[in-house]
Motif scaffolding. Structure first.
Motif, short mmCIF file in Angstrom:
data_model
loop_
_atom_site.label_atom_id
_atom_site.label_comp_id
_atom_site.label_asym_id
_atom_site.label_seq_id
_atom_site.Cartn_x
_atom_site.Cartn_y
_atom_site.Cartn_z
N UNK B 67 41.05 42.13 13.81
CA UNK B 67 40.77 41.09 14.80
C UNK B 67 41.69 41.30 16.00
N UNK B 68 41.22 41.03 17.20
CA UNK B 68 42.05 41.28 18.37
C UNK B 68 43.11 40.19 18.58
N UNK B 69 43.02 39.12 17.81
CA UNK B 69 44.03 38.06 17.93
C UNK B 69 44.86 38.10 16.64
N UNK B 70 46.05 37.59 16.72
CA UNK B 70 46.94 37.66 15.56
C UNK B 70 47.52 36.29 15.23
N UNK B 71 48.26 35.71 16.19
CA UNK B 71 48.94 34.43 15.94
C UNK B 71 47.95 33.31 15.65
N UNK B 72 46.74 33.44 16.20
CA UNK B 72 45.73 32.38 16.02
C UNK B 72 44.98 32.53 14.71
N UNK B 73 45.20 33.62 14.00
CA UNK B 73 44.34 33.90 12.85
C UNK B 73 44.84 33.25 11.55
N UNK B 74 43.90 32.96 10.71
CA UNK B 74 44.19 32.40 9.39
C UNK B 74 44.95 33.41 8.54
N UNK B 218 39.51 32.30 20.74
CA UNK B 218 40.75 32.49 20.00
C UNK B 218 41.71 33.41 20.75
N UNK B 219 41.17 34.37 21.51
CA UNK B 219 42.03 35.22 22.34
C UNK B 219 42.73 34.38 23.41
N UNK B 220 42.04 33.39 23.94
CA UNK B 220 42.68 32.52 24.94
C UNK B 220 43.76 31.67 24.28
N UNK B 221 43.50 31.21 23.05
CA UNK B 221 44.56 30.50 22.32
C UNK B 221 45.75 31.43 22.10
N UNK B 222 45.45 32.70 21.85
CA UNK B 222 46.52 33.69 21.63
C UNK B 222 47.42 33.82 22.85
N UNK B 223 46.85 33.72 24.05
CA UNK B 223 47.67 33.74 25.28
C UNK B 223 48.71 32.63 25.24
N UNK B 255 32.53 24.86 14.24
CA UNK B 255 33.62 24.14 13.54
C UNK B 255 33.97 24.83 12.21
N UNK B 256 33.02 24.96 11.26
CA UNK B 256 33.40 25.68 10.04
C UNK B 256 33.77 27.15 10.28
N UNK B 257 33.16 27.77 11.27
CA UNK B 257 33.53 29.18 11.55
C UNK B 257 34.99 29.26 11.95
N UNK B 258 35.42 28.39 12.88
CA UNK B 258 36.80 28.41 13.33
C UNK B 258 37.76 28.06 12.20
N UNK B 259 37.37 27.09 11.39
CA UNK B 259 38.27 26.66 10.32
C UNK B 259 38.51 27.77 9.30
N UNK B 260 37.58 28.72 9.23
CA UNK B 260 37.80 29.87 8.35
C UNK B 260 38.66 30.93 9.04
N UNK B 261 38.40 31.19 10.30
CA UNK B 261 39.10 32.26 11.01
C UNK B 261 40.49 31.88 11.47
N UNK B 262 40.73 30.58 11.70
CA UNK B 262 41.97 30.17 12.34
C UNK B 262 42.58 28.97 11.64
#
Lengths: 338, 338, 338, 338
Positions: B67-74, B218-223, B255-262
């Motif tokens: 995944x291109x994001x790290x800190x935001x990931x589950x 999620x990449x924007x959250x990563x910023x 919503x459920x997609x994000x709750x799994x990924x992040x």
């Protein structure tokens, strides 16, 4: 504004709707048809939110009848806007070629590319010093050092400079080095930035947002125009759709649509629209054939070492071939490549 | 990164591809299948542009495997982020209700609404002082005067404040009055703004861009996260599609997609997603049923006089009914409305 | 139809436009506003192509003022359509549950699933005998053998049958076994099929096309209605957007939108909308909370061996949990699960 | 297929995943990287649904590594498919022009247009006898009478005929009159129809579905090819996006994308893509510049009286101008207009 009422509506309800409209400041005309009654409401401000009427009981549909933009519209200004910068003009009979790397990376790089771009006959050098990147971990540009380099390289080869401005705090700094400000797709509705750039007197290229309608795009131009800056060109660079075979979907029909609705020049960027080098040549030809007033393409002599967007950059020999072909296409429609 | 080679590729071409990958700094593994050869390339930086490989001769497909994001990931943080502000928590078992007008318009208006919101049991008061408007001619907000009013009203009724920040220059000013910064949909990829807000220690609500994929969001959250601010909630507010019956298309599956990924809390805004008052109640219920951690809705006691977005604002009695219904829905999934 | 004329239009041009409209058979009313003239044209057939007027010189905008569908509209029929089949009703106060496998695969499979579905309280068994598959190499269904099996299994457990019809030649055959014809998303605008199904007297579930607007969807219902078959339920099953995290984007707002515009019952299919098992439960809850009149979900006791769409099928215990939760959600809005 | 496992996965879980894959019939290779483990699974049938693997515990991502189509792919057949019909070839160096009315309306109409089309140098006459219309109340075509007329008109002017087939029952009838079957956008995934047309030996034009990806489009071609009919041309006619200024969004980049992925000829239809007459000329030029192998445009000598799609039909003199311009554009890229 035109308001279509529901069928079989009671007289009292009609009166109530008319009362509401008058309270909003409209003069109201009523037309009774066979099946339905239609109200015309005159006198609305361009920013009136028609949903205020749509939610009144008994209203079936509401249509705004005036375009929400004014200064950007062809009905406000019949003749094409032609932007003149140091003897070069955009929006006239010539199709302007803008080329260069995605990012300014070094003195050697930008001078090499300025030479290639200039020799092929392009007049404007592109290159980013501040880069909007999806990832916070990606190369973010050389900053002012990059601005100095692109200015020097452009001057050495008698080219104009176009470079992107991402935030208000960069406006003055970039203004010292550039001939044209570029507003990127992600900032097309950064209204604070639009307003401030509208107060400068440097020409602007306004790229289309990834999911912006043509109307919203012209509204963003209106922000700049209404703050005083009249020298704007629009740039189609692909919109977001379900298709993933290309980076974006290049909406070339936007070119003739805009040329009818607005007097502003329209550029096209096949590099960002397609995202892959081997699609740039055919789509650059298509853009000129569709009537684009300017073309922006990315070129790099060592794309595999580019710090951003290398895969969509043309090699120098591909760029020269592109210039050759679009010159011929431009002639078919009675134009020339500048 | 996984690289699938073209069928019937020559050995020399394979060597060339491997050479390229090694030059980019990868360790390369080769797997030979029945029909095709697959290369695994290990060691890539998260920002590597896979198109650099896609354009090498002989390459059929390229897949990024991280995944291109790290800190935001589950996978980086297993437990949910819970944001605590003055005794209120977002992202825990309670579903947080955020309500108020689109824009702050007057002292009378914001106090009236603060009272309604508070009485119905919501804990956070929303209201914009700086408004991003598509039209330059539309009401642009009360500015600092508005900030003072919402703070006063919120304090009077023991509510938290959330309000939108549109540009870097507003960060300090708004920070003096708000408990949560809101980043609007049009600024989701205003990377300069994200970076600066990442350096503050005030919690942030990051709304989804109109055409942003969940990954880009999620990449924007990563910023923000990578600049130090860990207290972010995401807010689904509708995406742009071909359907025009609603203002946007409310992507509740996010919503459920994000709750799994992040691990970040996820809010939902049915007012902006649908754009029409009578759709807000059913879609608010649906959002809670889908698992939203917070809900943001617009309420106005005189929506026909609202200076912005009146047509999507609930009337006070509708808001009370909404609170009643979502309390029951929350219970079904073992949660409570805060 | 309302026609907005261009500003500063010449009298002669106006006459020409009115002449054109009269030639098309319209009665024309003229309203003169401050800035613009608006024409009302009465008497249009619902299928008139407004672009015929849009291209006349001097015309700025054209708006159709009547919905293009009639029999499907709420203004034609105020009360909800309730479909009654063998003592079961769809579109009334009960929320109908439809469940079963994607494809009928064997006697053992369909009987096992009929038992599970029936025990959990669902009333309608789904299962395809003829499958529309993107790939010509994929399993295409058991054909008539499958139809016999699903009928037998449904009868054994006192369930109704719903199964898909893909072409005109299958109508009679399938009609011998099914209680409800399903029209798949890819056939929503297969007008030849719609017409023929309109001549039958078996109820129909019309799934929304991947890129169909709500208006086009109702137009397809109109094809069926105008051929005589009045028992139609619509089924939202996700639309195609740029987001790829889910198979489609579940447009739940379509439920309240349709319930306002039309009298036809509205079902929702979270299995196809999301395409992944772990998203089905939250989205099923959301669909019921949004007001769906029926729910269709895929269930399989051995999804890893399913011949199609196994990954989106719920396991039996997940299905039972789903039934439990949506019963509670239905109660919140004063309904029951049938 | 390539399977990326979750970070920090337990050995037992890896074994379980490998077991599953072997049960599906795959040979499995394991590659251990620094952060993550990647499995290669070889031997998959093209129709394997990768979601079956995606839902196994411990799996992070799954990528299919082979294209799902075979006969349509450039890797299966390197040389371009050239369709030869009565001395005319499509897919070779010449760009084929197809023109005529939307619908066949009368003997006078189709003969007049056949003459115009033929004089301007086009070789194929288009015209619909069975029309797929969104509204059941719209003109549905002349049926067999229309087929007879177009055949007679085409023969009189030495033209080929192309006409649309909407359902299986029409195949034989239309086959008696036409040289090319047209499959409309709404039937691109009418798999029953595709299969039956695959068994004929009359060439086919397969239009792109409104929301079909390029991959799905090639899968539909695969249905025809795998049933035996090898003479297919694809036709880009616009996709559905959020933009409404044009009827559809003309995805011209699809032309070079398809020409790389497939050996089948690619046509383009600017009339349906834009939906408005004054956009047809620039977009026809753009399509030829982008490399289209054929062009299809609608022409009508009395468009205001046309029974369908009049507003997008070119007038005869506009069509002649178009032919003149695209001849020159074709020359620029070393081709000729046939």
């Amino acid at each position: 504004m035109v308001i279509v009422l529901e069928k079989n509506i009671a007289d009292k309800q009609i009166e109530n709707i008319i009362k509401h409209l008058e309270d909003f400041g409209f003069a109201v005309h009523k037309s009774t048809g066979v099946e339905q009654i239609v109200l015309g409401a005159i006198g609305v401000k361009p920013d009136f939110d028609t949903r205020n009427v749509k939610i009144i009981d008994g209203v079936a549909e509401v249509y705004r009848i005036t375009e929400p933009y004014k200064l950007a519209s062809r009905s406000f200004q019949k003749e094409n806007t032609v932007i003149n910068i140091k003897g070069i003009s955009i929006g006239g009979n010539e199709v302007m070629m803008i080329a260069g790397p995605c990012s300014i990376e070094s003195e050697e790089q930008i001078f090499t590319l300025a030479e290639i771009v200039s020799k092929s006959g392009a007049k404007i050098l592109r290159g980013g010093a501040f880069k909007p990147r999806t990832s916070p971990y990606a190369f973010q540009g050389m900053g002012e050092e990059g601005l100095k380099l692109i200015r020097k390289a452009a001057d050495a080869y008698h080219l104009l400079v176009i470079t992107e401005v991402m935030e208000i705090a960069q406006i003055d700094l970039i203004g010292k080095y550039t001939d044209i400000y570029q507003i990127g797709a992600r900032n097309m509705q950064n209204f604070s930035l639009l307003k401030e750039l509208g107060k400068t007197n440097i020409p602007i290229m306004l790229k289309r947002g990834l999911s912006a309608t043509i109307e919203e795009w012209l509204m963003s131009a209106e922000y700049i125009l209404s703050n005083g800056n009249k020298e704007i060109m629009l740039c189609e660079r692909g919109i977001r759709t379900f298709e993933t075979a290309t980076r974006n979907t290049f909406d070339l029909s936007a070119i003739p649509v805009l040329q009818k609705k607005s007097h502003l020049p329209v550029a096209a960027d096949p590099s960002h629209a397609t995202g892959l080098r081997d699609k740039v040549l055919p789509m650059a030809r298509a853009a000129v054939a569709a009537g684009a007033d300017a073309l922006m393409v990315e070129v790099h002599h060592q794309p595999e070492k580019a710090l951003s967007d290398g895969p969509q950059a043309l090699l120098p020999e591909q760029f020269m071939e592109l210039m050759k072909q679009i010159r011929l296409i431009a002639e078919v429609i009675g134009r020339k490549i500048a």
